[in-house]
Design a protein around this motif. Structure first.
Motif, short mmCIF file in Angstrom:
data_model
loop_
_atom_site.label_atom_id
_atom_site.label_comp_id
_atom_site.label_asym_id
_atom_site.label_seq_id
_atom_site.Cartn_x
_atom_site.Cartn_y
_atom_site.Cartn_z
N ALA A 127 4.13 -7.55 -1.09
CA ALA A 127 4.76 -7.32 -2.38
C ALA A 127 3.78 -7.42 -3.54
N PHE A 128 2.88 -8.40 -3.49
CA PHE A 128 2.05 -8.70 -4.65
C PHE A 128 0.63 -8.12 -4.59
N PHE A 129 0.27 -7.53 -3.46
CA PHE A 129 -1.00 -6.81 -3.36
C PHE A 129 -0.68 -5.34 -3.09
N CYS B 235 -2.49 3.53 -1.99
CA CYS B 235 -1.97 4.86 -1.69
C CYS B 235 -1.86 5.76 -2.92
N PHE B 236 -1.86 5.18 -4.12
CA PHE B 236 -1.77 6.02 -5.33
C PHE B 236 -3.14 6.56 -5.72
N THR B 237 -4.13 5.67 -5.78
CA THR B 237 -5.48 6.09 -6.15
C THR B 237 -6.29 6.49 -4.93
N GLY B 238 -5.81 6.09 -3.75
CA GLY B 238 -6.50 6.43 -2.51
C GLY B 238 -7.63 5.48 -2.21
N ARG B 239 -8.61 5.38 -3.09
CA ARG B 239 -9.78 4.54 -2.86
C ARG B 239 -10.20 3.87 -4.16
N THR C 166 -7.65 -5.31 -2.55
CA THR C 166 -6.19 -5.38 -2.70
C THR C 166 -5.51 -4.49 -1.67
N GLY C 167 -6.03 -3.27 -1.50
CA GLY C 167 -5.45 -2.36 -0.52
C GLY C 167 -5.60 -2.85 0.90
N ILE C 168 -6.76 -3.45 1.20
CA ILE C 168 -6.98 -3.99 2.54
C ILE C 168 -6.02 -5.13 2.83
N ALA D 164 0.92 -6.01 5.90
CA ALA D 164 2.02 -5.20 6.42
C ALA D 164 1.99 -5.17 7.94
N VAL D 165 0.80 -5.01 8.51
CA VAL D 165 0.68 -5.01 9.97
C VAL D 165 1.11 -6.37 10.53
#
Length: 222
Positions: free
Chosen positions: A92-94, A98-102, A111-113, A119-120
């Motif tokens: 939820a908080f990180f 997917c919006f900026t891609g990288r 943050t994406g990692i 999620a996994v």
């Protein structure tokens, strides 16, 4: 304890029903709250509209809070639920990349990692809980518990299968682009729906899969 006080509390059976309903509906609502966009993942909705972000974060916070309060029937389940609660909160908080891609330098952001790893971990833990529920239902000698056992096992297999499909796509071992451009969305939606079905079943408040004795015990305990 006073009976009136007991009546005002939400026991873990009711909480499971509520959390299951949230999990079942989350993919649908985030999709509906991003009009004009066929979101490629549920997480993408975080970046598109305020309403979708609020529903996504709010729903995950409710699930996280319940998992944190849930101790199950053993120390292992208690620890597992706490780890799961942290993983759900992290999703939820990180927010995802997917919006900026990288990131700016072309690499995935931390943050994406953290979002993806959390999620996994979340789905792995939820699948484990489904299997634990099935083992508990298996030892009970009733037709309804046998049905619940199979529901839990099917939900666990569906979650693992959904993650396997995503892994195959990530490793580029299978090209799903010819089938759908929304693979991640469908994977996430399938996992959440399996989670929702399993936990609504575990609430033992659904007809046909809960016998009378179990319903009486729930009423007396709550």
């Amino acid at each position: 304890m006073d009976r009136e006080l007991l009546d005002t509390e939400i026991d873990h059976h009711t909480a499971k029903l509520i959390v299951g309903a949230i999990a079942l509906s989350l993919a649908f609502f985030t999709d509906c709250l991003t009009p004009g966009v066929s979101i490629s993942s549920i997480s993408l909705s975080y970046h598109l509209t305020d309403n979708a972000r609020d529903v996504l974060v709010g729903s995950l916070c409710v699930i996280s809070a319940f998992l944190w309060s849930y101790n199950g029937y053993s120390l292992f389940q208690a620890v597992l639920s706490k780890v799961g609660a942290v993983a759900v909160a992290a999703v939820a908080f990180f927010p995802c990349d997917c919006f900026t891609g990288r990131g700016i330098d072309g690499e995935a952001t931390m943050t994406g990692i953290l979002h993806t790893a959390s999620a996994v971990l979340m789905f792995v833990i939820l699948a484990i809980f489904c299997w634990l529920f099935s083992l508990r239902a298996k030892v009970k000698s009733s037709k309804q518990s046998e049905i619940r056992c199979w529901i839990y096992r099917i939900c666990a297999v569906v979650m693992v299968g959904a993650m396997a499909v995503q892994l195959l796509d990530f490793l580029e071992w299978v090209d799903f682009s010819g089938i759908t451009q929304r693979l991640t969305y469908y994977v996430e939606a399938t996992g959440l729906m399996a989670f929702g079905v399993a936990w609504m079943t575990a609430s033992r408040m659904l007809p046909f899969i809960t016998n009378e004795d179990e319903r009486i015990k729930i009423e007396l305990s709550g």
